[in-house]
Each structure stands twice: as C-alpha cells, then as structure tokens.
Design a protein around this motif. Structure first.
Motif, PDB file in Angstrom:
ATOM      1  N   THR A   1       0.845  -1.201   0.000  1.00 16.33           N
ATOM      2  CA  THR A   1       0.000   0.000   0.000  1.00 16.33           C
ATOM      3  C   THR A   1       0.876   1.246   0.000  1.00 16.33           C
ATOM      4  O   THR A   1       0.652   2.169  -0.783  1.00 16.33           O
ATOM      5  CB  THR A   1      -0.886   0.005   1.276  1.00 16.33           C
ATOM      6  OG1 THR A   1      -1.507  -1.264   1.366  1.00 16.33           O
ATOM      7  CG2 THR A   1      -1.923   1.089   1.233  1.00 16.33           C
ATOM      8  N   GLU A   2       1.882   1.252   0.860  1.00 22.02           N
ATOM      9  CA  GLU A   2       2.754   2.428   0.977  1.00 22.02           C
ATOM     10  C   GLU A   2       3.555   2.641  -0.314  1.00 22.02           C
ATOM     11  O   GLU A   2       3.704   3.773  -0.776  1.00 22.02           O
ATOM     12  CB  GLU A   2       3.720   2.276   2.171  1.00 22.02           C
ATOM     13  CG  GLU A   2       3.069   2.465   3.526  1.00 22.02           C
ATOM     14  CD  GLU A   2       2.319   1.246   4.012  1.00 22.02           C
ATOM     15  OE1 GLU A   2       2.408   0.186   3.362  1.00 22.02           O
ATOM     16  OE2 GLU A   2       1.625   1.325   5.044  1.00 22.02           O
TER      17      GLU A   2
ATOM     18  N   GLN B   1      -9.183  -0.551   4.707  1.00 18.46           N
ATOM     19  CA  GLN B   1      -7.940  -1.102   5.288  1.00 18.46           C
ATOM     20  C   GLN B   1      -6.740  -0.182   5.051  1.00 18.46           C
ATOM     21  O   GLN B   1      -5.783  -0.189   5.818  1.00 18.46           O
ATOM     22  CB  GLN B   1      -7.661  -2.483   4.703  1.00 18.46           C
ATOM     23  CG  GLN B   1      -8.532  -3.549   5.324  1.00 18.46           C
ATOM     24  CD  GLN B   1      -7.958  -4.926   5.054  1.00 18.46           C
ATOM     25  OE1 GLN B   1      -6.752  -5.101   5.009  1.00 18.46           O
ATOM     26  NE2 GLN B   1      -8.839  -5.890   4.866  1.00 18.46           N
TER      27      GLN B   1
ATOM     28  N   THR C   1      -6.026   2.193   7.870  1.00 21.51           N
ATOM     29  CA  THR C   1      -5.545   1.681   9.155  1.00 21.51           C
ATOM     30  C   THR C   1      -4.028   1.758   9.232  1.00 21.51           C
ATOM     31  O   THR C   1      -3.438   1.411  10.246  1.00 21.51           O
ATOM     32  CB  THR C   1      -5.985   0.217   9.361  1.00 21.51           C
ATOM     33  OG1 THR C   1      -5.426  -0.552   8.293  1.00 21.51           O
ATOM     34  CG2 THR C   1      -7.502   0.078   9.381  1.00 21.51           C
ATOM     35  N   ARG C   2      -3.401   2.204   8.142  1.00 19.64           N
ATOM     36  CA  ARG C   2      -1.931   2.251   8.091  1.00 19.64           C
ATOM     37  C   ARG C   2      -1.471   3.712   8.168  1.00 19.64           C
ATOM     38  O   ARG C   2      -1.772   4.501   7.252  1.00 19.64           O
ATOM     39  CB  ARG C   2      -1.424   1.588   6.815  1.00 19.64           C
ATOM     40  CG  ARG C   2      -1.910   0.145   6.645  1.00 19.64           C
ATOM     41  CD  ARG C   2      -1.416  -0.439   5.352  1.00 19.64           C
ATOM     42  NE  ARG C   2       0.005  -0.694   5.369  1.00 19.64           N
ATOM     43  CZ  ARG C   2       0.563  -1.849   5.681  1.00 19.64           C
ATOM     44  NH1 ARG C   2      -0.200  -2.871   6.005  1.00 19.64           N
ATOM     45  NH2 ARG C   2       1.862  -1.995   5.663  1.00 19.64           N
TER      46      ARG C   2
END
Lengths: 163, 498
Positions: B139-140, B459, B462-463
């Motif tokens: 994701t990052e 989701q 959440t990071r």
C-alpha cells in the motif's frame, strides 16, 4: 529563436493534446478490457489489465480537464512568437534520416555523412578565405572524432559491435 | 564511515574523481548538454568499470555538471543545466558589471557549501529513511509512487500543474508497455519482441533530454559571452561573503535538502524555491535580478544541497529524487547494486561510500572551479555547430552500447520527438521520466495491495504511513488546483524569458 509556444499556437496545441489524451485513454482502456484476467489462478485482482486500466482512466480524465479548460478560455489573438522552425526541422530531418539508416549502412560512413550534411546546413561558409579554411579544418577534426575515434573507442575499448 | 573511506581511498579513486568532475564541469558548462544527458551517456561508458568506481564516476560527473552549468549561466546568461536557471538572474548582471570573477567565485563557494551540507544530510538521513522504509508494504509503495508523480508534477510545472500531472501519468502509461512481472503477460506489444522487452530508461532519457535539447538549441541562435573586463577577486573574500550571508546559506541548504528528497523534483525546483525564499527574506529585495549576492548564493547553495539529497530516496526507496538521480539509479542496477530499504542491511558500506563520493566530488569540484577559472572559459567558446554532431553520435552509440539493440536507437528518436513537443508545449520532462521509472513499482504494488485489502478500501486507512501519503497527495492536488497569484506567474515567466 526557438521558444515555447504561446498565445494562439499554445491554445490550439493544448486543445489537440487534450483530444489526443482522451483518445489515448479510451483506446488504452478498451485494450486493457481485452487482456486476460487469469481468474483461474485464484483472483482477478492481479490481472495484467488493472494497472493500464487505472492509468487509462486517469489519462482520459486529465485529457478531458485540459480540453475543457482550454475551451473555457477565449482563444488568444494570433501573435508572431518568432519560432525559428527551419533549423529545428532541418536538424530533425537530418537526425531522422541518420537514425532510420542505422543498421542498413556502415555506421562510420553514416555518421561521417551526417557530419557533412550537418556542416552544409548549419555552418556558415561565407566570409574570408582564411576563415573558411579554419572552419573546414575544424569540421574535419569533428568528422575524425565522430566517425573514427568515438566508434573505434566503443568497438575496441568497450567491445561493442557497431550497429 | 571510516571503513568506507579507507576502502575508497586509492589512486584509482583520485584519478576517477579528477577526470569525472572535470568532465562534468565541461558538460554542465556547455549549453545543450545537461547533467541528465551527461550521466545517461556516461552510464554506457562506465559499463565495463568495477561497480563502485563506476558509481563514483557518475556521482562526480553529476556534481561537476550541476556546478558547471553556473558558468554559462553567469557568463552567457544561458543556464548550462536547468538547475542553474535561477543563478543566471543575478550572476549575469554581476558579470555584466565587471564582477564576473566574483560571481564565479561566489557560485563555487556556494556550491561547495551546499554540496558538503547535502553530503552530511545524505549520511544522516539515508539510514533513517531506510529504516522507516522497512515498514513499507505494498500500500505504501503504491501510494509513494503516486505521491511522487503528483508532487513532481505539481512542483516542476508550478505555473500549470495539470501539465505536470499529464507528463507523469503519460510516463506511467509508457511503463505499461512490455511484459508485466506477475503473469509475464506482454502488454501493448502486438507480437513485437522489442516491445515485449519494454521501453528502456536510458534510451528514453537520452532522447527526451538529449535529442530534444539538441534540436531546441539549433534554433536558439548564438550565445554571446559578456565582454566586460573581469576584475580578479581574492579567494578569501568569497568565503568572507559567504560567512556574512550565513542565514541565506543555511536556509538555502535546508530548502535544497528538503526539495531534493522529494521524488522527481530535483535541483532546479530547489534553486527556484530557495531564490524566492531569499528574496522574500531580504531587506533589499529590489537588488534581486540586478546582481544580488544573496540571490546567487541562494540558488547555487540550494541546487548543490539538493543533489546529494536527491540520491537519498534513490538509495533507500529506489525512487529517484531528480532526473539525473534516475540515471544513477539505473546505473546502480546495471552494476549489481540493489537500492531499496534493504540496502542498509545488505550493503551498508555502499551508502557510506556514496557519502564519501559526494564529499570527494564536491571538494574536487570547488578546487577545479577556482583553479581552472580562466581555462574553463575556453569551453564556452566552442561553437555549437561543431559540438552537435559529436553529441548526436554519443546519443546514438551510448544507449545502443548497453543492450546492443537497434530498437533502442529508434526509442531515442521517438523520445527526442516527444521531448521536443513537450518542451514546446510547456510540459515538464522530469515527471515523464519519473513515471517510466516508477511504473513497474506502482503496477506491482497496486495489484498486491488490491489482493491484500481484498476489496475493502478502509484497510488503507488503518496504516499511518499510508494515511500520511494520502494526505500529501491530496495537499499537492489541492495546492495545484488552487489558482496561483498572478504576480508569481508573471515573475516566473519573466525569469524564464531572461
């Protein structure tokens, strides 16, 4: 003097670019729809079409934005922005011919020919005799460097087979 | 750091630092040869060298060329590289007033200071960023790629961010050509083997930066060097002037470091932002563009500080901070160095060695710049019409030498045409190249992320790092969409015209 486009030319260019991007985005999206999904391997979320499809949508949107923005602004009056197209197009033609011929004739001969053609178009051969001789001597050195020294360095030092 | 220094300290290193820095200064000083192009061509020439020495040569060439560009900016009013455009604003009026020698001296000392501060920042920030990057997931990485494109597009096309974003996403589109890595499916190849292999970075960069620059320079007329007599300035007075302007130096160094770390933005934006900040902070803003010491120092310190800083994301995230750093990144892969978050674990000595390379290159650059001040003026007298065939030949042979594919020569031509069209229509080139580089990473991580979050976009939120990246991306878009004040646009346009 070559400078960036401005005024009406830039307006028309932006409109054309926006349209091209819309078409490119649409074509890319349609092409990505035709790609396999590999659903039989467990999931469609890793399908090869996902990334091009994502980019296609963004390109389409950016193209639409550019077109809409250009259409919303009034077209500026034509102005002479003094673009020196002749040297640019001549240079482009010479480079294109040279690149198209790469691999078809001997590279060193080709690049020497390019230098001669370039000198014919871009070096001023007017003036005093001594000046012309000096320029011809300088061009001979350039040809020697470009057609002999550089290719030989690549061929014999870096062991590259010339194209 | 000491081990890396001892490992690097040799006669071969000294020899390579000397010639590569000098070559860089010459390349940078010649209008029409940019740092990116010089690095792209040199990558093929260093192909046969040992890995560390090859990277050393490229870094020294990079440092030399960014500095060398200041000479033509000051004496010809033509920036040798885009990074020196802001330098010309005050450097050239100084030269016209007979203070050319002082302007060259100040530019050299400012570059030395910026480069050394940037080198220290590289040593301090790279390990921290690498450690932070260890916590990055798909994701990052996906968001980092998109943020890089959006921020680079916003900052390299400040007057019209839409064009910067178009260039960046066009680069990502170009990166989709060829075999993708997850299923080995050939996208947009149409059965052509060359297209299946994809568009290689070096030929694309040589075309976009080299051929288009050559074509633009063919129509730009002859440059004329200032004919005002140059009064010699004692070397120590340059250092004294720098100390007197320590606030400008420190501010510009920090701006350079901060801008350099941002993916794809590079030295030119750092110089402009630093110049603007110096002007705003100055008690005598009217002196700017008329030969202000502060203006010259701000531009040169920032572009030199941004250079080592642009290497930080290249080393630790495999995302280049500038266009020349992109070539450097490609060269690292060619020489079996694997940049990325694992570099501090797998190859920590290499990061320390890169810091020393930057410091060596910066010191040699300053010594050569001060010692060879007058001989280097001869470089600016080389007529462009004699230089173009030489550069063109290198543009053909350089990219070809890496893979020995004639297809790459056609890529050079295609990107030369694309680059020319983009320059004429005011599209920045850096986001395009960044898009081509990041395409593979964004593609792979987008699909991995989709698989991991399994159709649940919440989701992502959440990071924490992902949230920060989303916020940066939205802020860059918002800042770009907001109309810029008209006077800023006019000032930039005036500067560009100068």
């Amino acid at each position: 003097m070559v400078s960036e486009l401005s005024g009406r030319r830039l307006h028309v260019a932006d409109l054309a670019t926006g349209s091209v991007l819309i078409l490119l985005g649409a074509a890319m999206f349609v092409a990505s729809l035709a790609m396999p999904t590999y659903a039989d391997r467990g999931t469609v979320l890793t399908a090869p079409a996902i990334f091009p499809g994502f980019i296609a949508i963004i390109l389409f949107a950016l193209g639409a934005l550019l077109t809409a923005r250009t259409l919303r602004q009034p077209a500026p009056h034509p102005t002479g922005d003094g673009l020196a197209w002749r040297p640019v197009l001549t240079g482009l033609a010479l480079m294109t011919i040279a690149i198209v011929l790469v691999g078809h004739i001997d590279f060193q001969l080709l690049i020497a020919g390019f230098c001669v053609a370039f000198a014919a178009f871009f070096v001023s051969w007017r003036g005093a005799r001594a000046e012309i001789i000096r320029k011809a001597g300088a061009m001979a050195i350039v040809i020697l460097v470009v057609a002999v020294l550089i290719p030989m360095t690549f061929q014999h030092v870096f062991l590259i087979r010339l194209p | 750091m000491i081990d890396a220094f001892l490992d690097l300290a040799s006669a071969t290193t000294l020899f390579n630092v000397l010639w590569a820095t000098l070559a860089g200064i010459v390349i940078g000083a010649l209008p029409g040869l940019t740092a990116t192009m010089g690095l792209a061509l040199m990558t093929s020439l260093t192909y046969a060298m040992a890995g560390q020495q090859a990277i050393l040569v490229l870094i020294c060439l990079y440092i030399g060329s960014i500095y060398g560009g200041s000479r033509s900016a000051i004496l010809l009013n033509i920036p040798g590289t885009p990074a020196n455009a802001a330098t010309a604003l005050d450097g050239h009026p100084m030269a016209q007033a007979g203070m050319g020698h002082r302007a060259l001296g100040l530019a050299t000392v400012a570059s030395l200071t910026g480069g050394l501060i940037g080198g220290v920042a590289l040593a301090l920030i790279a390990p921290l960023l690498a450690e932070l990057a260890l916590g990055f997931g798909s994701t990052e990485y996906f968001l980092l790629g998109i943020v890089g494109i959006v921020v680079a597009g916003r900052m390299t096309a400040a007057d019209d961010p839409l064009k910067g974003w178009i260039a960046g996403f066009l680069g990502l589109a170009i990166a989709t050509v060829g075999q993708e890595t997850m299923h080995a499916y050939p996208r947009f190849s149409y059965g052509n083997l060359d297209l299946t292999a994809g568009i290689a970075l070096i030929p694309a960069m040589v075309g976009a930066f080299g051929i288009s620059e050559l074509l633009m320079s063919l129509g730009s007329g002859k440059a004329r060097m200032v004919d005002a007599p140059m009064q010699a300035t004692p070397l120590l007075s340059n250092f004294r002037d720098m100390i007197r302007r320590k606030v400008t130096v420190i501010r510009s160094s920090f701006i350079g470091i901060a801008i350099g770390v941002i993916p794809g933005v590079g030295e030119d934006v750092a110089a402009w932002i630093s110049y603007g900040a110096a002007r705003r902070a100055s008690k005598t803003p009217d002196e700017f563009t008329k030969g202000s010491d502060d203006g010259l120092i701000a531009a040169e310190t920032a572009n030199s500080a941004a250079l080592p800083s642009a290497i930080i994301p290249a080393l630790t995230l495999a995302v280049p901070g500038s266009a020349p750093a992109a070539v450097l990144l490609a060269a690292m892969f060619i020489h079996n160095v694997r940049p990325g978050p694992m570099i501090m674990i797998e190859n920590p000595d290499f990061v320390a060695a890169v810091c020393w390379m930057v410091i060596f290159g910066t010191i040699v650059m300053a010594v050569m710049g001060l010692a060879l001040s007058r001989p280097l003026l001869l470089v600016l007298k080389v007529p462009r019409e004699f230089l173009t065939p030489v550069i063109f030949c290198l543009c053909l042979l350089g990219p070809y030498a890496l893979t020995q594919r004639i297809f790459d020569i056609y890529v050079v031509l295609a990107f030369g045409l694309l680059g020319l069209a983009m320059r004429l229509m005011r599209y920045p080139m850096a986001p395009l190249i960044l898009g081509i580089i990041l395409g593979g990473m964004v593609d792979q991580n987008l699909r991995r992320m989709l698989q991991l979050i399994d159709r649940d976009p919440t989701q992502v939120f959440t990071r924490p790092i992902a949230l920060v990246l989303v916020a940066v991306c939205l802020a860059a878009i918002f800042a770009g969409v907001r109309r810029r004040p008209r006077n800023v646009q006019v000032k930039r346009q005036q500067a560009r015209n100068q």
